[in-house]
Design a protein around this motif. Structure first.
Motif, PDB file in Angstrom:
ATOM      1  N   VAL A  83       5.153  -3.182  11.219  1.00  0.00           N
ATOM      2  CA  VAL A  83       4.694  -1.790  11.175  1.00  0.00           C
ATOM      3  C   VAL A  83       5.382  -1.016  12.286  1.00  0.00           C
ATOM      4  O   VAL A  83       5.508  -1.512  13.407  1.00  0.00           O
ATOM      5  N   ILE A  84       5.842   0.196  11.984  1.00  0.00           N
ATOM      6  CA  ILE A  84       6.295   1.120  13.029  1.00  0.00           C
ATOM      7  C   ILE A  84       5.140   2.043  13.368  1.00  0.00           C
ATOM      8  O   ILE A  84       4.575   2.700  12.490  1.00  0.00           O
ATOM      9  N   ILE A  85       4.777   2.099  14.647  1.00  0.00           N
ATOM     10  CA  ILE A  85       3.774   3.044  15.124  1.00  0.00           C
ATOM     11  C   ILE A  85       4.359   3.658  16.391  1.00  0.00           C
ATOM     12  O   ILE A  85       4.125   3.180  17.499  1.00  0.00           O
ATOM     13  N   GLY A 197       3.114   9.117  10.640  1.00  0.00           N
ATOM     14  CA  GLY A 197       2.467   8.035   9.894  1.00  0.00           C
ATOM     15  C   GLY A 197       2.987   6.678  10.333  1.00  0.00           C
ATOM     16  O   GLY A 197       3.948   6.578  11.098  1.00  0.00           O
ATOM     17  N   LEU A 198       2.354   5.630   9.859  1.00  0.00           N
ATOM     18  CA  LEU A 198       2.828   4.268  10.088  1.00  0.00           C
ATOM     19  C   LEU A 198       3.957   3.962   9.110  1.00  0.00           C
ATOM     20  O   LEU A 198       3.848   4.245   7.917  1.00  0.00           O
ATOM     21  N   GLY A 199       5.043   3.380   9.611  1.00  0.00           N
ATOM     22  CA  GLY A 199       6.151   2.993   8.748  1.00  0.00           C
ATOM     23  C   GLY A 199       6.049   1.524   8.363  1.00  0.00           C
ATOM     24  O   GLY A 199       5.753   0.680   9.209  1.00  0.00           O
ATOM     25  N   SER A 203       8.106  -3.266   0.409  1.00  0.00           N
ATOM     26  CA  SER A 203       7.498  -4.406  -0.270  1.00  0.00           C
ATOM     27  C   SER A 203       6.065  -4.688   0.179  1.00  0.00           C
ATOM     28  O   SER A 203       5.369  -5.495  -0.433  1.00  0.00           O
ATOM     29  N   ASP A 204       5.602  -4.041   1.248  1.00  0.00           N
ATOM     30  CA  ASP A 204       4.300  -4.375   1.827  1.00  0.00           C
ATOM     31  C   ASP A 204       3.193  -3.422   1.368  1.00  0.00           C
ATOM     32  O   ASP A 204       2.491  -2.810   2.177  1.00  0.00           O
ATOM     33  N   ALA A 205       3.042  -3.312   0.047  1.00  0.00           N
ATOM     34  CA  ALA A 205       2.068  -2.383  -0.512  1.00  0.00           C
ATOM     35  C   ALA A 205       0.634  -2.749  -0.131  1.00  0.00           C
ATOM     36  O   ALA A 205      -0.202  -1.871   0.112  1.00  0.00           O
ATOM     37  N   GLU A 206       0.331  -4.045  -0.058  1.00  0.00           N
ATOM     38  CA  GLU A 206      -1.031  -4.458   0.279  1.00  0.00           C
ATOM     39  C   GLU A 206      -1.377  -4.094   1.714  1.00  0.00           C
ATOM     40  O   GLU A 206      -2.474  -3.589   1.997  1.00  0.00           O
ATOM     41  N   LEU A 207      -0.444  -4.330   2.625  1.00  0.00           N
ATOM     42  CA  LEU A 207      -0.671  -3.963   4.026  1.00  0.00           C
ATOM     43  C   LEU A 207      -0.801  -2.461   4.170  1.00  0.00           C
ATOM     44  O   LEU A 207      -1.653  -1.955   4.918  1.00  0.00           O
ATOM     45  N   LYS A 208       0.022  -1.715   3.453  1.00  0.00           N
ATOM     46  CA  LYS A 208      -0.067  -0.253   3.486  1.00  0.00           C
ATOM     47  C   LYS A 208      -1.443   0.218   3.043  1.00  0.00           C
ATOM     48  O   LYS A 208      -2.070   1.077   3.689  1.00  0.00           O
TER      49      LYS A 208
END
Length: 237
Positions: A83-85, A197-199, A203-208
């Motif tokens: 994640v980018i924060i 927003g968080l980047g 492919s990480d739709a569930e984490l998003k």
């Protein structure tokens, strides 16, 4: 540039995240009050508090990773963190390469910090950090853009006369102006970007979805606005 973007996007489709793993939060650590390294050598700031709270609400085990701004997206895609924060504004160009959660701040006005109130920002030499929405704005404005790798270097460019002004988030520049009588914020401000927003990898739709839910819960109960006020980030939701 197009070839690089397509290659990066392809990697994003193949590098996934397993929800059972530790979530690695990538930040710059050099852009207060959003993120910075404190006297203990730890990530601190608005996004440290926000990230820790989001992980708590989402029942995720998280750890913090720092990364230079100019490679923060490629290193997300290549799997160095999940994640980018990092005070990253949501833009169409970035969204072609990575995915974003809903915004956790509204667009923060970008301000000009200069050594003189008489600077003409339309025709002058304006410093901005490489790869930011401010750099793109200046490049299209008609002014002369000079880019630097770090936020500190953009301010130094004004102090030493390499640039007439620096354009950056007002929340970053205002404390500098307060502490340095030789510098001042100009009245003119620019409203650019779609909020921060968080980047994540495409492919990480569930984490998003998990992090989107945590952000929404903080909006709903007012705790996100409380953090925004605490760190003087900008307008609240």
């Amino acid at each position: 540039m197009k070839k690089l973007m397509l290659t990066t996007a392809a990697l994003a489709l193949t590098t996934g995240f397993a929800m059972a793993d530790t979530v690695r939060l990538g930040t710059e650590g050099a852009y207060p009050p959003y993120n910075f390294i404190n006297d203990k050598g730890e990530v601190d700031g608005f996004e440290r508090e926000l990230g820790d709270e989001l992980c708590k609400r989402a029942s995720l085990t998280c750890e913090w990773v720092t990364n230079d701004w100019d490679s923060i997206i490629p290193n997300l895609v290549s799997g160095n963190y999940d994640v980018i924060i990092a005070g990253m504004s949501i833009t169409d160009e970035r969204d072609e390469v990575i995915d974003f959660t809903q915004n956790y701040t509204l667009p923060d006005p970008s301000a000009y910090l200069a050594a003189s109130a008489g600077v003409d920002v339309k025709t002058g030499v304006i410093a901005a950090q490489t790869g930011t929405i401010q750099a793109s704005f200046v490049a299209e404005s008609g002014a002369t853009l000079v880019e630097y790798a770090t936020p500190e270097e953009t301010v130094a460019a004004v102090r030493n006369g390499e640039a007439d002004a620096v354009l950056a988030d007002r929340a970053f520049l205002a404390p500098i102006a307060d502490d340095d009588a030789a510098l001042e914020l100009l009245e003119q401000m620019e409203l650019i970007g779609g909020g921060v927003g968080l980047g994540l990898r495409e492919s990480d739709a569930e984490l998003k979805a998990t992090l989107d839910g945590a952000i929404q819960s903080m909006k709903d109960d007012g705790s996100l606005n409380a953090l925004i006020d605490k760190w003087e980030i900008g307008v609240t939701f």
